[in-house]
Design an enzyme around this catalytic site. Structure first.
Site, PDB file in Angstrom:
ATOM      1  N   ASN A  11      49.634 -18.260 -12.587  1.00  0.00           N
ATOM      2  CA  ASN A  11      48.730 -19.373 -12.277  1.00  0.00           C
ATOM      3  C   ASN A  11      48.405 -20.070 -13.596  1.00  0.00           C
ATOM      4  OD1 ASN A  11      46.663 -21.085 -11.545  1.00  0.00           O
ATOM      5  ND2 ASN A  11      45.139 -19.444 -11.307  1.00  0.00           N
ATOM      6  N   LYS A  13      46.779 -22.709 -14.155  1.00  0.00           N
ATOM      7  CA  LYS A  13      45.479 -23.424 -14.157  1.00  0.00           C
ATOM      8  C   LYS A  13      45.655 -24.837 -14.723  1.00  0.00           C
ATOM      9  CE  LYS A  13      43.238 -19.006 -14.709  1.00  0.00           C
ATOM     10  NZ  LYS A  13      41.984 -18.316 -14.730  1.00  0.00           N
ATOM     11  N   HIS A  97      41.073 -19.772  -4.829  1.00  0.00           N
ATOM     12  CA  HIS A  97      40.882 -19.136  -6.142  1.00  0.00           C
ATOM     13  C   HIS A  97      39.387 -19.156  -6.476  1.00  0.00           C
ATOM     14  CE1 HIS A  97      41.008 -18.433 -10.449  1.00  0.00           C
ATOM     15  NE2 HIS A  97      42.223 -17.947 -10.277  1.00  0.00           N
ATOM     16  N   GLU A  99      37.845 -19.869  -9.041  1.00  0.00           N
ATOM     17  CA  GLU A  99      37.394 -21.068  -9.767  1.00  0.00           C
ATOM     18  C   GLU A  99      37.202 -22.236  -8.802  1.00  0.00           C
ATOM     19  OE1 GLU A  99      40.494 -20.987 -12.718  1.00  0.00           O
ATOM     20  OE2 GLU A  99      39.631 -19.152 -13.534  1.00  0.00           O
ATOM     21  N   GLU A 169      41.149 -10.561  -6.759  1.00  0.00           N
ATOM     22  CA  GLU A 169      40.814 -10.964  -8.120  1.00  0.00           C
ATOM     23  C   GLU A 169      39.306 -10.815  -8.331  1.00  0.00           C
ATOM     24  OE1 GLU A 169      44.016 -13.715  -9.838  1.00  0.00           O
ATOM     25  OE2 GLU A 169      42.531 -14.979  -8.882  1.00  0.00           O
ATOM     26  N   GLY A 175      40.002 -14.046 -16.709  1.00  0.00           N
ATOM     27  CA  GLY A 175      39.891 -14.756 -17.986  1.00  0.00           C
ATOM     28  C   GLY A 175      38.881 -14.151 -18.942  1.00  0.00           C
ATOM     29  N   SER A 215      42.928 -10.619 -15.851  1.00  0.00           N
ATOM     30  CA  SER A 215      43.290 -10.142 -17.186  1.00  0.00           C
ATOM     31  C   SER A 215      44.469  -9.166 -17.188  1.00  0.00           C
ATOM     32  CB  SER A 215      42.070  -9.545 -17.898  1.00  0.00           C
ATOM     33  OG  SER A 215      41.069 -10.542 -18.058  1.00  0.00           O
TER      34      SER A 215
HETATM   35  C1  PEP Z   1      43.851 -16.103 -12.484  1.00  0.00           C
HETATM   36  O1  PEP Z   1      43.749 -17.232 -12.908  1.00  0.00           O
HETATM   37  O2  PEP Z   1      44.093 -15.953 -11.283  1.00  0.00           O
HETATM   38  C2  PEP Z   1      43.695 -14.976 -13.412  1.00  0.00           C
HETATM   39  C3  PEP Z   1      43.766 -13.766 -12.944  1.00  0.00           C
HETATM   40  O3  PEP Z   1      43.506 -15.284 -14.731  1.00  0.00           O
HETATM   41  P1  PEP Z   1      43.621 -14.270 -15.994  1.00  0.00           P
HETATM   42  O4  PEP Z   1      44.899 -13.509 -15.836  1.00  0.00           O
HETATM   43  O5  PEP Z   1      43.616 -15.149 -17.194  1.00  0.00           O
HETATM   44  O6  PEP Z   1      42.434 -13.364 -15.923  1.00  0.00           O
END
Ligand code: PEP
Length: 251
Positions: A11, A13, A97, A99, A169, A175, A215
């Site tokens: 992803n 972003k 997601h 976000e 998630e 992040g 992460s």
């Molecule tokens: C994500 O954007 O779905 C995500 C898991 O980001 P990151 O791997 O940076 O934590």
């Protein structure tokens, strides 16, 4: 038990210009061409989707969008429709997601509408679920996730129920550099599979793929992927560098 092909999804972003996107996928295409029995997916920003799809023709890397609206067309300034994603040839779309939920007012109901419309247009939705730190501390993780899933997949047909990809998630791990431990992640993944078993029976619960996101990095993916109920990763930061993503796919 049905064999679940691991899915490693990036992803991106709100990152990368068209030129940067093409450079990244050309590097991935070259280095990952021999990968088998693993599904590879990149989800660039909308502005790069077409160029990325064009450059990934005849490759084993699929393309997905990070969101979409649930109407086909019309006066919805700034939105992108499922028809537009279908036209580009998107295989997947990320829906809900954290976000989007946190900053852009995505709700379980809008997630559900988007899921249905994605399938109607031949695009497989990856629905994201997960608890905040506050919810985890109040022991609400299971109930939050149960609600997100029950509303998110409500009304899908039998076939669609099994094709959906669920991404767990934990919001506190996205992040932040804080990964859920493999055991913490497995606990939730096993819970989701059990929930699916109760809702849709054995076959669906064994077929559904559940990704972990939060992460995930080249140095922690192997332990995560050893867990029996984890079927892949949804990866943000570490999907932006060719070397890291190549290592992640080849865990
Ligand atoms: C994500 O954007 O779905 C995500 C898991 O980001 P990151 O791997 O940076 O934590």
């Amino acid at each position: 038990m049905a064999k679940r092909v691991p899915l490693i999804a990036g992803n991106w972003k709100m990152n990368k210009t068209v030129k940067e996107s093409v450079e990244l996928v050309l590097a991935l295409k070259q280095k990952l061409s021999d990968v088998k029995e693993r599904e590879i997916l990149v989800c660039p920003p909308y502005t790069s989707l077409y160029a990325v799809k064009e450059n990934l023709k005849n490759s084993n890397i699929k393309v997905g969008a990070q969101n979409m609206y649930f109407e086909k067309s019309g006066a919805f300034t700034g939105e992108i429709s499922p028809l537009m994603l279908k036209d580009i040839g998107c295989d997947y779309v990320i829906i809900g997601h954290s976000e989007r939920r946190q900053y852009f007012g995505e709700t379980d109901d809008s997630v559900n509408k988007k899921m249905k419309v994605a399938f109607e247009n031949g695009i497989t939705p990856i629905v994201c679920v997960g608890e905040t730190l506050q919810q985890r501390e109040k022991n609400e993780a299971f109930s939050v996730i149960e609600k997100q899933i029950k509303i998110g997949v409500a009304g899908l047909s039998g076939d669609q129920i099994t094709k959906v990809v669920i991404a767990y998630e934990p919001v506190w791990a996205i992040g932040t550099g804080k990964t859920a431990s493999p055991q913490q992640a497995e606990e939730i993944h096993a819970f989701i599979r059990k929930l699916y078993f109760e809702m849709y029976g054995k076959d669906s619960s064994e077929a559904i793929r559940i990704l972990y996101g939060g992460s995930v990095k080249p140095d922690n993916i192997s332990e995560i992927m050893k867990q029996p109920n984890i079927d892949g990763g949804l990866i943000g930061g570490a999907a932006l560098k060719a070397d890291d993503f190549i290592k992640l796919v080849s865990y």
